[in-house]
Every structure is written in C-alpha cells, then in structure tokens.
Design a protein around this motif. Structure first.
Motif, mmCIF file in Angstrom:
data_model
loop_
_atom_site.group_PDB
_atom_site.id
_atom_site.type_symbol
_atom_site.label_atom_id
_atom_site.label_comp_id
_atom_site.label_asym_id
_atom_site.label_seq_id
_atom_site.Cartn_x
_atom_site.Cartn_y
_atom_site.Cartn_z
ATOM 1 N N SER A 50 0.819 -1.212 0.000
ATOM 2 C CA SER A 50 0.000 0.000 0.000
ATOM 3 C C SER A 50 0.853 1.263 0.000
ATOM 4 O O SER A 50 0.492 2.276 -0.601
ATOM 5 C CB SER A 50 -0.923 -0.001 1.224
ATOM 6 N N ALA A 51 1.998 1.204 0.676
ATOM 7 C CA ALA A 51 2.890 2.371 0.759
ATOM 8 C C ALA A 51 3.731 2.554 -0.484
ATOM 9 O O ALA A 51 4.318 3.615 -0.699
ATOM 10 C CB ALA A 51 3.788 2.246 1.979
ATOM 11 N N GLY A 52 3.829 1.496 -1.317
ATOM 12 C CA GLY A 52 4.667 1.573 -2.502
ATOM 13 C C GLY A 52 6.140 1.535 -2.173
ATOM 14 O O GLY A 52 6.947 2.204 -2.821
ATOM 15 N N VAL A 53 6.502 0.758 -1.132
ATOM 16 C CA VAL A 53 7.902 0.639 -0.732
ATOM 17 C C VAL A 53 8.325 -0.827 -0.824
ATOM 18 O O VAL A 53 7.505 -1.721 -1.021
ATOM 19 C CB VAL A 53 8.124 1.167 0.702
ATOM 20 N N ALA A 54 9.605 -1.072 -0.665
ATOM 21 C CA ALA A 54 10.124 -2.435 -0.731
ATOM 22 C C ALA A 54 9.530 -3.290 0.380
ATOM 23 O O ALA A 54 9.229 -2.785 1.465
ATOM 24 C CB ALA A 54 11.644 -2.413 -0.618
ATOM 25 N N PRO A 55 9.350 -4.592 0.142
ATOM 26 C CA PRO A 55 8.729 -5.473 1.137
ATOM 27 C C PRO A 55 9.398 -5.448 2.512
ATOM 28 O O PRO A 55 8.733 -5.617 3.529
ATOM 29 C CB PRO A 55 8.843 -6.858 0.493
ATOM 30 N N GLY A 56 10.703 -5.211 2.538
ATOM 31 C CA GLY A 56 11.402 -5.222 3.815
ATOM 32 C C GLY A 56 11.355 -3.909 4.576
ATOM 33 O O GLY A 56 11.750 -3.852 5.745
ATOM 34 N N ALA A 57 10.871 -2.846 3.933
ATOM 35 C CA ALA A 57 10.919 -1.523 4.562
ATOM 36 C C ALA A 57 10.114 -1.439 5.866
ATOM 37 O O ALA A 57 10.607 -0.886 6.859
ATOM 38 C CB ALA A 57 10.457 -0.455 3.574
ATOM 39 N N PRO A 58 8.879 -1.944 5.915
ATOM 40 C CA PRO A 58 8.145 -1.867 7.182
ATOM 41 C C PRO A 58 8.861 -2.572 8.333
ATOM 42 O O PRO A 58 8.831 -2.099 9.473
ATOM 43 C CB PRO A 58 6.808 -2.545 6.850
ATOM 44 N N TYR A 59 9.529 -3.709 8.048
ATOM 45 C CA TYR A 59 10.274 -4.407 9.087
ATOM 46 C C TYR A 59 11.448 -3.570 9.577
ATOM 47 O O TYR A 59 11.825 -3.640 10.745
ATOM 48 C CB TYR A 59 10.815 -5.738 8.552
ATOM 49 N N TYR A 60 12.026 -2.791 8.662
ATOM 50 C CA TYR A 60 13.186 -1.971 9.026
ATOM 51 C C TYR A 60 12.805 -0.922 10.070
ATOM 52 O O TYR A 60 13.540 -0.690 11.033
ATOM 53 C CB TYR A 60 13.738 -1.288 7.783
#
Length: 203
Positions: A50-60
């Motif tokens: 939904s944010a249009g970011v890389a899959p790992g970004a929220p975990y970061y």
C-alpha cells in the motif's frame, strides 16, 4: 552507503522516490489500511504494498505490527490536536463550554477516517496494553484542562466520557447530529435538565 554530492541522498532500505520519507509513507499506509479493512487485515507485506515501498521496509522501521499500530494511532490523535487546542483556548477566553466542545466534536465527526480510526483504537486497546497510554494521555489532558472551567473533576470526567460516547454513536447516527444537538447532549450531561450554571446557556 554512498557519498553525498550534489543531489545524492543516503536512503534507508525501501526509501521512496518522492519527498515523503519512507517511514511516514508506511505510517500513512497503515492508517489507510485500518480505515479500509480494519486492524485484523494488517501485515508488513500489505503495508509495504500500500505504501509503494520495498517489502522489507516496514520491518526496518517497525519490527512488529504492534509497533505499526502504536505509531498509526499516535498520528490519529495528533490530527485532532490543533482543533482541540483551539477549543480549549476559546473556553479559556470565556466561550460556552458545551457549545465550544460541540463545535470541535462536530468537525471531528465529519471526518469519517478519523471516526473509524478512533473506534478501531478503542477496540484494539482492550487487548493491547501498549495502546492504552495513548488513550489515557488524551483523556487526562482534556480532563485536566476542562476541570478549570467546570464545577469539579467529576464534571470534567463526564465531559470526556460524553465526547467518547458521542464519537461512537456518530458512526451509526442517521442523520448526523448537528452542533446544536451535540451541545444539548453535552449540556444535559454536564449540568442536568434544570440547571443553567456552568455551561453558560440555560438548558
């Protein structure tokens, strides 16, 4: 890491190409998903999409879904801060308490996204103790401010409770309540059916 010359920028994993920081994009996406689908639908992968970011970004930025929820709901409470501050200033200047609170509440109730977030918050806070301090801080701040202008602390607690209850009722009320109706409910709750003292306008 690469050097920063000219327009070069050091980016965290998954940083977005536009000017909105990745962390903020993730929080905004979390809010959006809560409003559209509820808290139960949240996952790091769905937020990233939904944010249009890389899959790992929220975990970061947010190791757990609870971390995401805390920051998303913090943003929801921050949205009402300007309106609440203005209402409290008006009350301090001598404006009618019930009418001023009704005007503030009416403006917030017109924001459907805010309503959904607020009600989702209270439901989730029942099970997640990490969220409860946010609700307590909001209620205690309003209670402390209002206790200066109402008869006693009990009246301030009543005002906070009425605002919370009216916000829940507004999710199903049809037609929506007007400022005048909200003010009548607040005034009745604060001073009773026959008194005309603390809120300035007779019942």
């Amino acid at each position: 890491m690469r050097g920063t010359t000219g327009s070069d920028v050091i980016e965290h994993p998954g940083a977005a190409a536009d000017d909105v920081p990745t962390r903020q994009r993730i929080i905004e996406a979390t809010v959006r998903l809560i409003v559209q689908e509820g808290v139960r639908s949240l996952s790091h992968r769905r937020v990233a999409r939904s944010a249009g970011v890389a899959p790992g970004a929220p975990y970061y930025y947010f190791k757990t879904i609870d971390d995401l929820l805390v920051h998303a709901f913090e943003e929801a409470f921050e949205r009402e801060e300007p309106g609440l501050a203005a209402a409290l200033q008006a009350i301090a200047a001598g404006e009618d308490v019930a009418t001023t609170l009704a005007t503030f509440l009416h403006a917030r109730l017109a924001d459907r996204e805010y309503l959904v977030l607020l009600n989702e918050f209270w439901v989730v806070a029942l099970a997640d103790e990490r969220l409860r301090p946010l609700g307590r801080a909001w209620g205690q701040r309003l209670q402390q401010e209002l206790s200066q202008y109402l008869d006693d602390e009990s009246a301030a607690i009543m005002a906070v409770s009425l605002i919370g209850g009216l916000a829940q009722w507004a999710t199903v009320a049809d037609p929506p309540m007007t400022v005048e109706q909200l003010a009548r409910v607040l005034r009745r709750g604060l001073v009773g059916p026959t008194s005309s003292s603390v809120c300035g306008v007779p019942d």
